[in-house]
Design a protein around this motif. Structure first.
Motif, PDB file in Angstrom:
ATOM      1  N   ASN A 108       6.657 -13.571   1.473  1.00  0.00           N
ATOM      2  CA  ASN A 108       6.575 -12.187   1.939  1.00  0.00           C
ATOM      3  C   ASN A 108       6.485 -11.222   0.757  1.00  0.00           C
ATOM      4  N   GLY A 109       7.340 -11.432  -0.233  1.00  0.00           N
ATOM      5  CA  GLY A 109       7.321 -10.583  -1.418  1.00  0.00           C
ATOM      6  C   GLY A 109       6.004 -10.677  -2.169  1.00  0.00           C
ATOM      7  N   GLN A 110       5.439 -11.868  -2.230  1.00  0.00           N
ATOM      8  CA  GLN A 110       4.165 -12.057  -2.909  1.00  0.00           C
ATOM      9  C   GLN A 110       3.032 -11.330  -2.183  1.00  0.00           C
ATOM     10  N   ILE A 111       3.013 -11.450  -0.863  1.00  0.00           N
ATOM     11  CA  ILE A 111       1.983 -10.768  -0.076  1.00  0.00           C
ATOM     12  C   ILE A 111       2.107  -9.260  -0.257  1.00  0.00           C
ATOM     13  N   GLU A 112       3.327  -8.745  -0.203  1.00  0.00           N
ATOM     14  CA  GLU A 112       3.532  -7.305  -0.388  1.00  0.00           C
ATOM     15  C   GLU A 112       3.096  -6.870  -1.784  1.00  0.00           C
ATOM     16  N   PHE A 113       3.430  -7.659  -2.791  1.00  0.00           N
ATOM     17  CA  PHE A 113       3.023  -7.364  -4.164  1.00  0.00           C
ATOM     18  C   PHE A 113       1.498  -7.308  -4.285  1.00  0.00           C
ATOM     19  N   LEU A 114       0.822  -8.303  -3.714  1.00  0.00           N
ATOM     20  CA  LEU A 114      -0.641  -8.354  -3.785  1.00  0.00           C
ATOM     21  C   LEU A 114      -1.291  -7.181  -3.060  1.00  0.00           C
ATOM     22  N   LEU A 115      -0.740  -6.832  -1.917  1.00  0.00           N
ATOM     23  CA  LEU A 115      -1.281  -5.690  -1.175  1.00  0.00           C
ATOM     24  C   LEU A 115      -1.095  -4.382  -1.943  1.00  0.00           C
ATOM     25  N   LYS A 116       0.072  -4.202  -2.541  1.00  0.00           N
ATOM     26  CA  LYS A 116       0.323  -2.989  -3.330  1.00  0.00           C
ATOM     27  C   LYS A 116      -0.621  -2.911  -4.520  1.00  0.00           C
ATOM     28  N   ALA A 167      -3.600  -4.222  -4.721  1.00  0.00           N
ATOM     29  CA  ALA A 167      -4.938  -3.923  -4.203  1.00  0.00           C
ATOM     30  C   ALA A 167      -5.073  -2.445  -3.862  1.00  0.00           C
ATOM     31  N   VAL A 168      -4.056  -1.883  -3.226  1.00  0.00           N
ATOM     32  CA  VAL A 168      -4.070  -0.460  -2.863  1.00  0.00           C
ATOM     33  C   VAL A 168      -4.130   0.400  -4.125  1.00  0.00           C
ATOM     34  N   ARG A 169      -3.340   0.038  -5.113  1.00  0.00           N
ATOM     35  CA  ARG A 169      -3.306   0.782  -6.377  1.00  0.00           C
ATOM     36  C   ARG A 169      -4.665   0.677  -7.086  1.00  0.00           C
ATOM     37  N   LYS A 170      -5.229  -0.520  -7.102  1.00  0.00           N
ATOM     38  CA  LYS A 170      -6.487  -0.760  -7.815  1.00  0.00           C
ATOM     39  C   LYS A 170      -7.636   0.085  -7.266  1.00  0.00           C
ATOM     40  N   VAL A 171      -7.699   0.236  -5.960  1.00  0.00           N
ATOM     41  CA  VAL A 171      -8.794   1.007  -5.363  1.00  0.00           C
ATOM     42  C   VAL A 171      -8.442   2.480  -5.172  1.00  0.00           C
ATOM     43  N   GLY A 172      -7.239   2.874  -5.564  1.00  0.00           N
ATOM     44  CA  GLY A 172      -6.857   4.277  -5.500  1.00  0.00           C
ATOM     45  C   GLY A 172      -6.627   4.799  -4.096  1.00  0.00           C
ATOM     46  N   ARG A 173      -6.151   3.956  -3.194  1.00  0.00           N
ATOM     47  CA  ARG A 173      -5.951   4.373  -1.805  1.00  0.00           C
ATOM     48  C   ARG A 173      -4.520   4.799  -1.505  1.00  0.00           C
ATOM     49  N   SER A 174      -3.645   4.759  -2.472  1.00  0.00           N
ATOM     50  CA  SER A 174      -2.244   5.092  -2.242  1.00  0.00           C
ATOM     51  C   SER A 174      -2.049   6.592  -2.145  1.00  0.00           C
ATOM     52  N   LYS A 175      -1.324   7.040  -1.135  1.00  0.00           N
ATOM     53  CA  LYS A 175      -0.967   8.449  -1.005  1.00  0.00           C
ATOM     54  C   LYS A 175       0.363   8.729  -1.697  1.00  0.00           C
ATOM     55  N   LYS A 176       1.126   7.647  -1.946  1.00  0.00           N
ATOM     56  CA  LYS A 176       2.395   7.792  -2.648  1.00  0.00           C
ATOM     57  C   LYS A 176       2.142   7.891  -4.145  1.00  0.00           C
ATOM     58  N   LYS A 177       3.116   8.426  -4.845  1.00  0.00           N
ATOM     59  CA  LYS A 177       3.025   8.459  -6.298  1.00  0.00           C
ATOM     60  C   LYS A 177       3.163   7.036  -6.820  1.00  0.00           C
ATOM     61  N   GLN A 178       2.589   6.773  -7.966  1.00  0.00           N
ATOM     62  CA  GLN A 178       2.629   5.456  -8.596  1.00  0.00           C
ATOM     63  C   GLN A 178       4.061   4.940  -8.731  1.00  0.00           C
ATOM     64  N   SER A 179       4.983   5.791  -9.143  1.00  0.00           N
ATOM     65  CA  SER A 179       6.356   5.357  -9.370  1.00  0.00           C
ATOM     66  C   SER A 179       7.034   4.907  -8.077  1.00  0.00           C
ATOM     67  N   MET A 180       6.655   5.469  -6.955  1.00  0.00           N
ATOM     68  CA  MET A 180       7.270   5.063  -5.684  1.00  0.00           C
ATOM     69  C   MET A 180       6.859   3.633  -5.334  1.00  0.00           C
ATOM     70  N   LEU A 181       5.613   3.267  -5.595  1.00  0.00           N
ATOM     71  CA  LEU A 181       5.172   1.890  -5.363  1.00  0.00           C
ATOM     72  C   LEU A 181       5.864   0.945  -6.337  1.00  0.00           C
TER      73      LEU A 181
END
Length: 61
Positions: free
Chosen positions: A32-40, A42-56
């Motif tokens: 579960n932790g690995q999947i969440e890490f990979l998804l985060k 991917a979201v960061r890489k494509v710039g789709r996060s609405k949260k600040k970088q530090s929150m992720l």
């Protein structure tokens, strides 16, 4: 209502799950932790996060 993590059911191909399980073990994470890490990542890489970088970063396992 608690602002904890959202739960949902995820169905994976057994072969993919085995790959994720080994990868997670190599990095001392749960599957579960690995999947969440990979998804985060991917979201960061494509710039789709609405949260600040530090929150992720604070949620990384």
């Amino acid at each position: 209502m608690s602002r904890g993590k959202k739960r949902f059911l995820l169905r994976l191909d057994p072969e993919l799950y085995e790959i994720l399980e080994k990868w997670a073990a190599d990095e001392f994470r749960s599957v579960n932790g690995q999947i969440e890490f990979l998804l985060k990542e991917a979201v960061r890489k494509v710039g789709r996060s609405k949260k600040k970088q530090s929150m992720l970063d604070n949620d990384e396992t």
